[in-house]
Design an enzyme around this catalytic site. Structure first.
Site, PDB file in Angstrom:
ATOM      1  CB  CYS A   1      -0.922   0.014   1.215  1.00 26.56           C
ATOM      2  SG  CYS A   1      -2.370   1.081   0.955  1.00 26.56           S
TER       3      CYS A   1
ATOM      4  CB  CYS B   1      -2.128   4.769   3.358  1.00 31.22           C
ATOM      5  SG  CYS B   1      -2.028   3.190   4.226  1.00 31.22           S
TER       6      CYS B   1
ATOM      7  CB  CYS C   1      -4.639   3.416  -0.101  1.00 38.69           C
ATOM      8  SG  CYS C   1      -5.116   3.291   1.642  1.00 38.69           S
TER       9      CYS C   1
ATOM     10  CE  LYS D   1      -7.943  -1.541   4.233  1.00 35.02           C
ATOM     11  NZ  LYS D   1      -6.622  -1.049   3.857  1.00 35.02           N
TER      12      LYS D   1
ATOM     13  NE  ARG E   1      -7.294   4.572   8.600  1.00 39.40           N
ATOM     14  CZ  ARG E   1      -8.497   4.845   8.142  1.00 39.40           C
ATOM     15  NH1 ARG E   1      -9.095   5.962   8.496  1.00 39.40           N
ATOM     16  NH2 ARG E   1      -9.089   4.016   7.308  1.00 39.40           N
TER      17      ARG E   1
ATOM     18  NE  ARG F   1      -7.114   4.533   4.640  1.00 38.18           N
ATOM     19  CZ  ARG F   1      -6.108   5.408   4.628  1.00 38.18           C
ATOM     20  NH1 ARG F   1      -6.019   6.293   3.651  1.00 38.18           N
ATOM     21  NH2 ARG F   1      -5.190   5.384   5.581  1.00 38.18           N
TER      22      ARG F   1
ATOM     23  CD  GLU G   1     -14.080  -4.336  -4.644  1.00 36.25           C
ATOM     24  OE1 GLU G   1     -13.136  -4.927  -5.209  1.00 36.25           O
ATOM     25  OE2 GLU G   1     -14.196  -3.093  -4.648  1.00 36.25           O
TER      26      GLU G   1
ATOM     27  CE  LYS H   1      -7.818  -3.961   7.425  1.00 36.03           C
ATOM     28  NZ  LYS H   1      -6.740  -3.278   6.788  1.00 36.03           N
TER      29      LYS H   1
ATOM     30  CB  SER I   1      -5.700  -1.891  14.883  1.00 32.20           C
ATOM     31  OG  SER I   1      -6.489  -0.997  14.116  1.00 32.20           O
TER      32      SER I   1
ATOM     33  CE1 TYR J   1      -1.664  -5.617  14.204  1.00 28.00           C
ATOM     34  CE2 TYR J   1      -4.064  -5.671  14.369  1.00 28.00           C
ATOM     35  CZ  TYR J   1      -2.918  -5.252  13.721  1.00 28.00           C
ATOM     36  OH  TYR J   1      -3.020  -4.493  12.589  1.00 28.00           O
TER      37      TYR J   1
HETATM   38  C1  PBG Z   1      -3.550   0.325   4.857  1.00 27.88           C
HETATM   39  C2  PBG Z   1      -4.081  -0.649   5.848  1.00 27.88           C
HETATM   40  C3  PBG Z   1      -4.966  -0.406   6.912  1.00 27.88           C
HETATM   41  C4  PBG Z   1      -5.024  -1.581   7.647  1.00 27.88           C
HETATM   42  C5  PBG Z   1      -4.248  -2.526   6.985  1.00 27.88           C
HETATM   43  N1  PBG Z   1      -3.677  -1.931   5.867  1.00 27.88           N
HETATM   44  C6  PBG Z   1      -5.647   0.832   7.359  1.00 27.88           C
HETATM   45  C7  PBG Z   1      -6.521   1.598   6.461  1.00 27.88           C
HETATM   46  O1  PBG Z   1      -6.985   1.131   5.418  1.00 27.88           O
HETATM   47  O2  PBG Z   1      -6.764   2.754   6.817  1.00 27.88           O
HETATM   48  C8  PBG Z   1      -5.788  -1.786   8.914  1.00 27.88           C
HETATM   49  C9  PBG Z   1      -5.227  -2.796   9.861  1.00 27.88           C
HETATM   50  C10 PBG Z   1      -5.782  -2.729  11.230  1.00 27.88           C
HETATM   51  O3  PBG Z   1      -6.588  -1.842  11.594  1.00 27.88           O
HETATM   52  O4  PBG Z   1      -5.385  -3.601  12.034  1.00 27.88           O
HETATM   53  N2  PBG Z   1      -4.153   0.403   3.642  1.00 27.88           N
END
Ligand code: PBG
Length: 340
Positions: free
Chosen positions: A132, A134, A142, A207, A217, A229, A245, A260, A286, A325
């Site tokens: 990515c 970002c 991204c 996603k 973030r 986004r 998708e 996700k 996260s 995690y």
């Molecule tokens: C980046 C990305 C993100 C996550 C994984 N890759 C964040 C986003 O899209 O803003 C999130 C992972 C997480 O929250 O654990 N493109």
């Protein structure tokens, strides 16, 4: 109790053919009929790599997670490999950001260096890389920005460069998370053209534009500087769209598809697995991790029980692979779990 005993109300239910509680009576019986068996084999552990040496800095919103320089990331990768974890997923941070995220594809970038070092130190561990821009762009999106909007096709061309740089470093799997249209096919062509036909693609296929990425973030320093986004990630109100998708990414050559977040999208995980019958991953993100950690820190939840229940639910929904995690802790919990 004797079925023909004459006394009392208990008699009226003495002949029930089905008593679901019979198989819940002892730990051994419960283990025998358990339908979902969580295994360390399913876990992918995300790691955050930063420039420098000897760095191991806690990430405030993700207790127990750290920013690590390459040397420390290698040590952590070796530790989790010894716990039986199959794969790590690397996220990087650059020394400097710019509009095109130049460092994302640099051979000397933190991720590229970490891939090489981990493959040398723990060759049996599968190394996946988040692909990515970002964390590398000064605007935090991204993709590439033109006239205040995301330029899809220019972004895809950059993202292919990032994926190829990870393959050159030795990644087993590249995982595009940008959600640009057509990026999986472009990455497949780019990898094949450079001689990396064996490198697999784990597509962040469905996603969602989720509030649950908040702590990440902070970790990746990747919050968008303007807007959000929603023009590229899926609306959390939609599920059919997520399936479309996934269909597109499979048609373009994705080897594994991901949904996700995980807990807020268990219905989508189940539909994806049932519809396509392909290796399906779910990212226990996260914010989902932080919510359990925060509640546990307050004494409001039992962390181990809540985390294992959530992981089991994700597997039960149909996820073959769980990105989490909690991976090292869950590996230890599963190892010393006798019965429950
Ligand atoms: C980046 C990305 C993100 C996550 C994984 N890759 C964040 C986003 O899209 O803003 C999130 C992972 C997480 O929250 O654990 N493109």
């Amino acid at each position: 109790m004797r079925a023909n005993s004459a006394d009392g109300a208990g008699d009226r239910i003495a002949h029930l053919l089905q008593r679901p509680r019979r198989l819940r009576r002892t730990p051994a019986l419960r283990r025998l009929v358990r339908e979902t068996r969580l295994s360390v084999d399913q876990f992918v552990y995300p790691l955050f790599v930063v420039p420098g040496e000897g760095v191991e800095r806690p990430i405030a919103a993700m207790p127990g997670q750290f920013h690590r320089s390459v040397d420390r990331v290698v040590a952590e990768a070796e530790r989790v490999a010894a716990l039986g974890i199959s794969a790590v997923l690397l996220f990087g941070r650059p020394v400097a950001k710019d509009p095109v995220g130049s460092e994302a594809s640099a051979a000397t970038g933190a991720v590229q260096c970490a891939v090489r070092a981990i493959k040398a130190a723990a060759p049996d561990l599968a190394v996946m890389t988040d692909v990515c821009l970002c964390a590398y762009t000064d605007h935090g999106h991204c993709g590439l920005v033109r006239d205040g909007a995301i330029d899809n096709d220019a972004s895809v061309a950059r993202i292919v460069e990032v994926a190829v740089s990870h393959a050159v470093a030795g990644a087993d799997v590249v995982a595009p998370s940008d959600m640009m249209d057509g990026r999986v096919g472009a990455i497949r062509r780019g990898l094949d053209a450079e001689g990396f036909a064996e490198v697999a693609i784990l597509a962040y296929a469905a996603k969602y534009a989720s509030a649950f990425y908040g702590p990440f973030r902070e970790a990746a320093d990747s919050a968008p500087a303007f807007g959000d986004r929603r023009t590229y990630q899926v609306d959390p109100a939609n599920a059919d769209e997520a399936l479309r998708e996934v269909a597109l990414d499979l048609a373009e050559g994705a080897d594994i598809v991901m949904v996700k977040p995980a807990l807020t999208c268990l219905d989508v995980v189940a539909r994806v697995k049932a519809t396509y019958a392909v290796p399906t991953a779910a990212y226990f993100v996260s914010g989902e991790f932080a919510a359990i950690k925060a509640a546990a820190a307050n004494g409001w939840l039992d962390e181990r029980a809540a985390a294992l229940e959530a992981l089991t639910a994700i597997a039960r929904a149909g996820a073959d692979i769980i990105i989490t995690y909690f991976a090292p802790d869950a590996a230890s919990w599963l190892r010393d779990a006798g019965s429950a």
